[in-house]
Design a protein around this motif. Structure first.
Motif, PDB file in Angstrom:
ATOM      1  N   SER A 119     -10.985 -10.065   2.175  1.00  0.00           N
ATOM      2  CA  SER A 119     -10.027  -8.990   2.419  1.00  0.00           C
ATOM      3  C   SER A 119      -9.087  -8.814   1.238  1.00  0.00           C
ATOM      4  O   SER A 119      -8.755  -7.679   0.850  1.00  0.00           O
ATOM      5  N   LEU A 120      -8.647  -9.928   0.663  1.00  0.00           N
ATOM      6  CA  LEU A 120      -7.762  -9.838  -0.491  1.00  0.00           C
ATOM      7  C   LEU A 120      -8.467  -9.189  -1.674  1.00  0.00           C
ATOM      8  O   LEU A 120      -7.878  -8.352  -2.381  1.00  0.00           O
TER       9      LEU A 120
ATOM     10  N   GLY B 127      -5.514   0.066   0.068  1.00  0.00           N
ATOM     11  CA  GLY B 127      -5.789  -1.351  -0.218  1.00  0.00           C
ATOM     12  C   GLY B 127      -4.706  -2.288   0.257  1.00  0.00           C
ATOM     13  O   GLY B 127      -4.971  -3.487   0.466  1.00  0.00           O
ATOM     14  N   LEU B 128      -3.478  -1.785   0.467  1.00  0.00           N
ATOM     15  CA  LEU B 128      -2.386  -2.676   0.860  1.00  0.00           C
ATOM     16  C   LEU B 128      -2.554  -3.237   2.273  1.00  0.00           C
ATOM     17  O   LEU B 128      -2.463  -4.473   2.452  1.00  0.00           O
TER      18      LEU B 128
ATOM     19  N   LEU C  13      -7.249   5.661   4.813  1.00  0.00           N
ATOM     20  CA  LEU C  13      -6.630   6.051   3.542  1.00  0.00           C
ATOM     21  C   LEU C  13      -7.610   5.931   2.383  1.00  0.00           C
ATOM     22  O   LEU C  13      -7.709   6.838   1.537  1.00  0.00           O
ATOM     23  N   ALA C  14      -8.343   4.844   2.333  1.00  0.00           N
ATOM     24  CA  ALA C  14      -9.304   4.661   1.245  1.00  0.00           C
ATOM     25  C   ALA C  14     -10.454   5.655   1.345  1.00  0.00           C
ATOM     26  O   ALA C  14     -10.960   6.152   0.331  1.00  0.00           O
TER      27      ALA C  14
ATOM     28  N   VAL D  17      -6.603  -1.118  -4.967  1.00  0.00           N
ATOM     29  CA  VAL D  17      -5.390  -0.800  -5.726  1.00  0.00           C
ATOM     30  C   VAL D  17      -5.717  -0.538  -7.195  1.00  0.00           C
ATOM     31  O   VAL D  17      -5.201   0.404  -7.814  1.00  0.00           O
ATOM     32  N   VAL D  18      -6.619  -1.337  -7.766  1.00  0.00           N
ATOM     33  CA  VAL D  18      -7.008  -1.145  -9.167  1.00  0.00           C
ATOM     34  C   VAL D  18      -7.732   0.185  -9.352  1.00  0.00           C
ATOM     35  O   VAL D  18      -7.491   0.914 -10.326  1.00  0.00           O
ATOM     36  N   LEU D  19      -8.602   0.535  -8.423  1.00  0.00           N
ATOM     37  CA  LEU D  19      -9.298   1.817  -8.515  1.00  0.00           C
ATOM     38  C   LEU D  19      -8.328   2.987  -8.410  1.00  0.00           C
ATOM     39  O   LEU D  19      -8.458   3.995  -9.118  1.00  0.00           O
TER      40      LEU D  19
END
Length: 217
Positions: free
Chosen positions: A66-67, A38-39, A116-117, A74-76
């Motif tokens: 996107s944000l 997510g970053l 990555l996700a 990140v929360v997941l």
């Protein structure tokens, strides 16, 4: 300093083992990959690339999207560390958000955040909690061959002589006990006894008379 070094090393080892136990009870690496994915998805649309005196803006018309995608990932990822029972939902949601980030957030953060996700979501869906180890029943030992445990083959059990050996208190003369022999004589079955050594004419068998000699006639 030397007195504090063993205590500090022991404390570090204990903390490391505690963290390993905590990490092994949840999809830790899946959450880490999803959070890291997510970053770049959230960062690149708001970043400016400086090339000498030239400023290159990578912002898109869907910068807010996107944000949102990056923050959700990140929360997941963090939720997988503390709420492992939502691993299937979090994994599927991370895969869907990674796919949506391709057209929305600069090809999913230049494919870095997307990969990555995607990998983290697949790991979260496939993760299952481990089962505690069970005590195995003791394995009964066995001796060599057909002998029971603790018995060497050829020695026999207590109270039972081994094959080919004589029982205590018996002599070698017991081996000359007559044994039955079946045969056909006169058209009918007869049963005679044949003693071991009866045909011995060497003069040492008592069955042949005195000194084992036969008189003529």
């Amino acid at each position: 300093m030397s007195a504090e070094t063993p205590a500090a090393a022991g404390q570090f080892t204990r903390r490391r083992l505690q963290f390993r136990a905590w990490r092994g009870g949840r999809p830790f690496w899946a959450g880490l990959f999803i959070a890291l994915g997510g970053l770049p998805i959230a960062y690149f649309p708001y970043a400016n690339l400086q090339i000498g005196h030239l400023t290159l803006a990578m912002a898109t018309t869907a910068g807010s999207g996107s944000l949102i995608i990056g923050v959700l990932l990140v929360v997941l990822g963090v939720s997988l560390w503390f709420q492992k029972h939502v691993r299937v939902f979090a994994g599927v949601a991370a895969i869907l958000l990674a796919l949506v980030s391709i057209p929305v957030s600069n090809l999913g953060g230049f494919l870095i955040g997307f990969l990555l996700a995607l990998v983290g979501g697949a790991m979260a869906v496939s993760w299952v909690p481990g089962e505690p180890p069970q005590d195995e029943p003791p394995v009964e030992g066995r001796g060599r061959g057909d002998a029971p445990e603790g018995v060497v083959p050829g020695t026999g059990l207590p109270g039972i002589p081994a094959p080919g050996s004589t029982a205590p208190g018996s002599t070698a003369s017991d081996a000359t006990v007559p044994r039955p022999r079946e045969g056909m004589e006169g058209g009918g079955p007869t049963r005679t006894f044949e003693a071991l050594g009866a045909n011995d004419l060497s003069g040492t068998s008592p069955a042949n008379g005195a000194n084992g000699r036969h008189s003529a006639g």
